[in-house]
Design a protein around this motif. Structure first.
Motif, PDB file in Angstrom:
ATOM      1  N   ASP A 112      45.110  21.943  59.921  1.00  0.00           N
ATOM      2  CA  ASP A 112      44.133  22.844  60.521  1.00  0.00           C
ATOM      3  C   ASP A 112      43.466  23.661  59.418  1.00  0.00           C
ATOM      4  N   GLN A 113      42.219  24.044  59.630  1.00  0.00           N
ATOM      5  CA  GLN A 113      41.503  24.822  58.633  1.00  0.00           C
ATOM      6  C   GLN A 113      41.808  26.312  58.723  1.00  0.00           C
ATOM      7  N   ARG A 114      41.677  26.875  59.909  1.00  0.00           N
ATOM      8  CA  ARG A 114      41.786  28.332  60.040  1.00  0.00           C
ATOM      9  C   ARG A 114      43.217  28.715  60.420  1.00  0.00           C
ATOM     10  N   MET A 115      43.971  29.182  59.425  1.00  0.00           N
ATOM     11  CA  MET A 115      45.333  29.661  59.636  1.00  0.00           C
ATOM     12  C   MET A 115      45.453  31.042  59.005  1.00  0.00           C
ATOM     13  N   PRO A 116      46.320  31.903  59.527  1.00  0.00           N
ATOM     14  CA  PRO A 116      46.375  33.291  59.047  1.00  0.00           C
ATOM     15  C   PRO A 116      46.723  33.429  57.568  1.00  0.00           C
ATOM     16  N   ASP A 117      47.658  32.617  57.095  1.00  0.00           N
ATOM     17  CA  ASP A 117      48.165  32.800  55.739  1.00  0.00           C
ATOM     18  C   ASP A 117      47.405  32.012  54.679  1.00  0.00           C
TER      19      ASP A 117
ATOM     20  N   LEU B 170      44.022  28.891  54.097  1.00  0.00           N
ATOM     21  CA  LEU B 170      43.017  27.986  54.641  1.00  0.00           C
ATOM     22  C   LEU B 170      43.447  26.539  54.432  1.00  0.00           C
ATOM     23  N   GLY B 171      43.043  25.698  55.366  1.00  0.00           N
ATOM     24  CA  GLY B 171      43.411  24.293  55.287  1.00  0.00           C
ATOM     25  C   GLY B 171      42.920  23.610  54.023  1.00  0.00           C
ATOM     26  N   VAL B 172      41.716  23.963  53.562  1.00  0.00           N
ATOM     27  CA  VAL B 172      41.193  23.309  52.354  1.00  0.00           C
ATOM     28  C   VAL B 172      42.066  23.617  51.145  1.00  0.00           C
ATOM     29  N   ASP B 173      42.646  24.821  51.114  1.00  0.00           N
ATOM     30  CA  ASP B 173      43.528  25.178  50.000  1.00  0.00           C
ATOM     31  C   ASP B 173      44.833  24.388  50.067  1.00  0.00           C
ATOM     32  N   VAL B 174      45.344  24.208  51.283  1.00  0.00           N
ATOM     33  CA  VAL B 174      46.567  23.420  51.462  1.00  0.00           C
ATOM     34  C   VAL B 174      46.328  21.976  51.029  1.00  0.00           C
ATOM     35  N   LEU B 175      45.208  21.404  51.464  1.00  0.00           N
ATOM     36  CA  LEU B 175      44.918  20.011  51.129  1.00  0.00           C
ATOM     37  C   LEU B 175      44.664  19.830  49.637  1.00  0.00           C
ATOM     38  N   ARG B 176      44.087  20.839  49.001  1.00  0.00           N
ATOM     39  CA  ARG B 176      43.895  20.755  47.551  1.00  0.00           C
ATOM     40  C   ARG B 176      45.246  20.671  46.837  1.00  0.00           C
ATOM     41  N   GLU B 177      46.202  21.496  47.259  1.00  0.00           N
ATOM     42  CA  GLU B 177      47.530  21.468  46.644  1.00  0.00           C
ATOM     43  C   GLU B 177      48.231  20.140  46.905  1.00  0.00           C
ATOM     44  N   ILE B 178      48.070  19.611  48.115  1.00  0.00           N
ATOM     45  CA  ILE B 178      48.698  18.328  48.432  1.00  0.00           C
ATOM     46  C   ILE B 178      48.055  17.210  47.618  1.00  0.00           C
ATOM     47  N   ARG B 179      46.739  17.282  47.435  1.00  0.00           N
ATOM     48  CA  ARG B 179      46.066  16.267  46.605  1.00  0.00           C
ATOM     49  C   ARG B 179      46.631  16.264  45.189  1.00  0.00           C
ATOM     50  N   GLU B 180      46.930  17.453  44.664  1.00  0.00           N
ATOM     51  CA  GLU B 180      47.456  17.552  43.305  1.00  0.00           C
ATOM     52  C   GLU B 180      48.897  17.056  43.207  1.00  0.00           C
ATOM     53  N   LYS B 181      49.712  17.347  44.230  1.00  0.00           N
ATOM     54  CA  LYS B 181      51.140  17.038  44.154  1.00  0.00           C
ATOM     55  C   LYS B 181      51.507  15.693  44.776  1.00  0.00           C
ATOM     56  N   HIS B 182      50.698  15.241  45.730  1.00  0.00           N
ATOM     57  CA  HIS B 182      51.011  13.985  46.419  1.00  0.00           C
ATOM     58  C   HIS B 182      49.700  13.251  46.719  1.00  0.00           C
ATOM     59  N   PRO B 183      49.035  12.743  45.684  1.00  0.00           N
ATOM     60  CA  PRO B 183      47.682  12.185  45.861  1.00  0.00           C
ATOM     61  C   PRO B 183      47.625  10.947  46.744  1.00  0.00           C
TER      62      PRO B 183
END
Length: 311
Positions: free
Chosen positions: A49-54, A56-69
């Motif tokens: 999901d994109q809009r989460m309180p803690d 943003l989804g784009v930030d989560v996906l960026r980290e996942i792209r770096e760690k688990h491409p």
């Protein structure tokens, strides 16, 4: 097939888990835990999901792209915020953008397709080239700029020409001539000409038949819906907003050229960047001259054999 769903609403996660009960499903309401979960369970697909309180989804996906491409990334959201959509292109490099409320059959088909691709097509872990690779790529591969604004042309010429083989086109016809005559790894384009001609249909068709080419859109007319369409049907590599800044432009083109070059070395990975046009886009493309579509289909596929990439 292993899928990770990330959403701050437990009811959404319960619905997704039920929809995909035949798969190996992992869920979390804590976005900070998502990258570690993706690695730990070696997931094939991440739907966030994109809009989460803690976070943003784009930030989560960026980290996942770096760690688990290897994982294919899908962004799920109930609103169309331009900043978030641009981030999904430039930071998360999402495979698809899905609006809430989703259609169950469409979401299932998308996740299953993404999971199959994740398992069969190798991931490009990084688009960064070594200095030697970069020199060779720049010597062999051209950059095409489709832009009819002479001021923007001049600005891009100043930024790019000292470093790349840059060719300019102010019409679709001239762009096709360049593509037919020169190996082109990166296409930089506006979404429309100053005379109102829509260039997005050409960009979508180019990606449909030649997904190895990286597309960078530079525009001042961006809106969320256009960007979403360019993600889902054009797999646009980067989206930059005018006025063009030298630093971000150079970084984007370096990275785009790196993507093309890496795919040249690993053509099986091209499947990760394929697109399927929507019925609406196919109908719109039917209004394009047949000669233009035929020329796009038959562009010399210098990488993967005559006839282009078939995915």
């Amino acid at each position: 097939m292993r899928v990770l769903f990330i959403d701050d609403e437990a009811r959404i996660l319960r619905a997704l888990k039920a929809l995909f009960r035949d798969l190996e499903v992992y869920i979390t309401t804590e976005p900070a835990q998502a990258p570690a979960l993706a690695v730990q369970h070696n997931v094939d697909v991440v739907v966030c999901d994109q809009r989460m309180p803690d976070k943003l989804g784009v930030d989560v996906l960026r980290e996942i792209r770096e760690k688990h491409p290897r994982a294919m990334r899908v962004l799920l959201t109930g609103y169309s915020d331009l900043k978030a959509v641009l981030g999904s292109v430039n930071e998360g490099e999402v495979y698809r953008f899905v609006n809430k409320p989703w259609v169950n059959s469409d979401l299932r088909a998308l996740v299953l397709e993404a999971g199959e691709i994740s398992r069969e097509a190798p991931a490009v872990a990084t688009d960064q080239l070594s200095p030697n690779e970069q020199n060779v790529a720049r010597a062999q591969v051209g950059v095409l700029v489709i832009e009819d604004d002479t001021t923007v042309q001049q600005r891009l010429r100043e930024i790019l020409q000292p470093h790349y083989q840059v060719r300019f086109a102010n019409t679709a016809e001239r762009a096709m001539q360049v593509l037919e005559q020169h190996e082109t790894g990166v296409v930089i384009s506006e979404t429309a000409t100053n005379h109102g001609a829509d260039l997005t249909l050409m960009l979508k068709a180019l990606k449909q038949y030649h997904p190895h080419i990286a597309t960078v859109v530079i525009t001042e007319r961006a809106n969320a819906q256009t960007v979403i369409e360019l993600i889902n049907e054009g797999q646009v590599y980067r989206m930059l907003i005018k006025p063009v800044r030298m630093g971000s432009c150079r970084l984007s083109i370096d990275s785009a050229l790196g993507r093309y070059w890496k795919l040249k070395q690993s053509p099986k990975a091209v499947r990760r960047y394929g697109v399927t046009p929507s019925a609406q886009t196919l109908q719109a493309q039917s209004r394009l001259p047949n000669s233009l579509l035929n020329r796009i289909r038959s562009l010399p596929a210098r990488l993967f054999g005559v006839g282009g990439v078939r995915i």
